[in-house]
Design an enzyme around this catalytic site. Structure first.
Site, PDB file in Angstrom:
ATOM      1  CG  ASP A   1      82.744   0.932  42.276  1.00 20.23           C
ATOM      2  OD1 ASP A   1      82.634   2.050  42.804  1.00 20.23           O
ATOM      3  OD2 ASP A   1      83.581   0.082  42.651  1.00 20.23           O
ATOM      4  CG  LEU A   2      76.327   3.116  37.010  1.00 22.37           C
ATOM      5  CD1 LEU A   2      75.075   2.428  37.535  1.00 22.37           C
ATOM      6  CD2 LEU A   2      76.015   4.544  36.571  1.00 22.37           C
ATOM      7  CG  ASP A   3      76.547   0.168  34.246  1.00 20.95           C
ATOM      8  OD1 ASP A   3      75.688  -0.543  34.787  1.00 20.95           O
ATOM      9  OD2 ASP A   3      76.268   1.151  33.526  1.00 20.95           O
ATOM     10  CD  GLU A   4      83.385   0.214  35.958  1.00 16.15           C
ATOM     11  OE1 GLU A   4      84.210  -0.718  35.881  1.00 16.15           O
ATOM     12  OE2 GLU A   4      83.205   1.033  35.042  1.00 16.15           O
TER      13      GLU A   4
END
Length: 277
Positions: free
Chosen positions: A219-222
């Site tokens: 989950d990108l940048d999560e």
């Protein structure tokens, strides 16, 4: 240094302390946390003992089995084998290498990999082997990621640092590096995306800029957040000044996250982190 996570229940601290005493150990630092959200118990201990690692592990093992500990035992101050991934930006890479050389960061960097050649002079200055491989399409990306996996296995890498590596990792590589890859990115409100975020921030009159270091997930940048910092700015700051301020915050934030990880002060509790400072 002993770190562990287990289901929370009575008697854990007493049992672990007893095992350390049985190994003629003296506890010099102790931190613990009980998570009401997940029902798990977290602890980090530093121990002085004349016993070997194997002898200390042997005394802890019965306690670990009884209380279902997910545990790790390591030597305080041992440099963590670290692979740095970069692109073109130099500030984070330079800060990590400088701090490592100065003895301020317990990491050992056997290799830097990048999708551009810009970092080669910096790597040569610090005497660190450097590999660059262009990523211009799906095939090149897959080849670069295969090279990362091979480097991790070849060099016994314990931590991968995305020091402004401007590529999205595949879900497969994220899974392979789960819990041992840290990313850094700028933090703005509102969240500017795309090119020149600092110029966008200047145009919108942003009052706070900063950086976030987190674990890499699909989950990108999560991913779970390890460290965050912010600094106040105002209308008088030019875009160039905002970039300089932002890069300082990125370097500071990434360095702190890497140090905590290398000192085994970061434990995962689901989607968040427990940090024993």
């Amino acid at each position: 240094m002993l770190t562990f996570v287990c289901p929370d229940q009575p008697g854990i601290v007493h049992a672990v302390s007893g095992a350390i005493v049985a190994a003629a150990g003296n506890i010099t630092e102790s931190q613990q946390f009980s998570s009401a959200d997940t029902g798990r118990f977290f602890m980090r201990l530093q121990v002085q003992t004349a016993a070997s690692r194997d002898e200390l592990a042997a005394t802890i093992l019965p306690v670990a089995e009884h209380y279902d500990l997910d545990w790790a035992l390591d030597e305080v101050g041992r440099p963590i084998r670290t692979l740095i991934l970069g692109s073109t930006a130099q500030h984070c890479v330079n800060d990590l290498l400088f701090r490592q050389r100065a003895g301020q960061l317990p990491i050992d960097v056997p290799l830097i990999m990048a999708n551009h050649d810009n970092l080669r002079p910096l790597a040569e200055f610090y005497g660190v082997p450097f590999r660059s491989q262009a990523v211009t399409g799906a095939e090149q990306k897959a080849a670069f990621e295969r090279a990362v996996v091979e480097a991790v296995e070849e060099h016994d890498i314990e931590l991968v640092v995305l020091a402004r590596y401007m590529q999205i990792l595949s879900p497969e590589l994220c899974a392979f590096l789960e819990g041992r890859a840290i990313n850094i990115h700028h933090s703005f409100l509102p969240g500017f995306k795309g090119a020149n975020p600092y110029r966008q921030a200047h145009a919108r009159g942003v009052k706070l800029i900063g950086a976030t270091a987190h674990f890499v997930t699909s989950d990108l940048d999560e991913g779970p957040i390890i460290e965050q910092n912010v600094v106040r700015v105002d209308h008088s700051n030019t875009p160039a000044e905002l970039i300089a301020i932002g890069q300082d915050e990125e370097s500071l934030t990434l360095r702190q996250a890497v140090r905590w990880f290398a000192e085994h002060r970061v434990l995962l509790d689901g989607q968040r982190t427990i940090i024993f400072r």
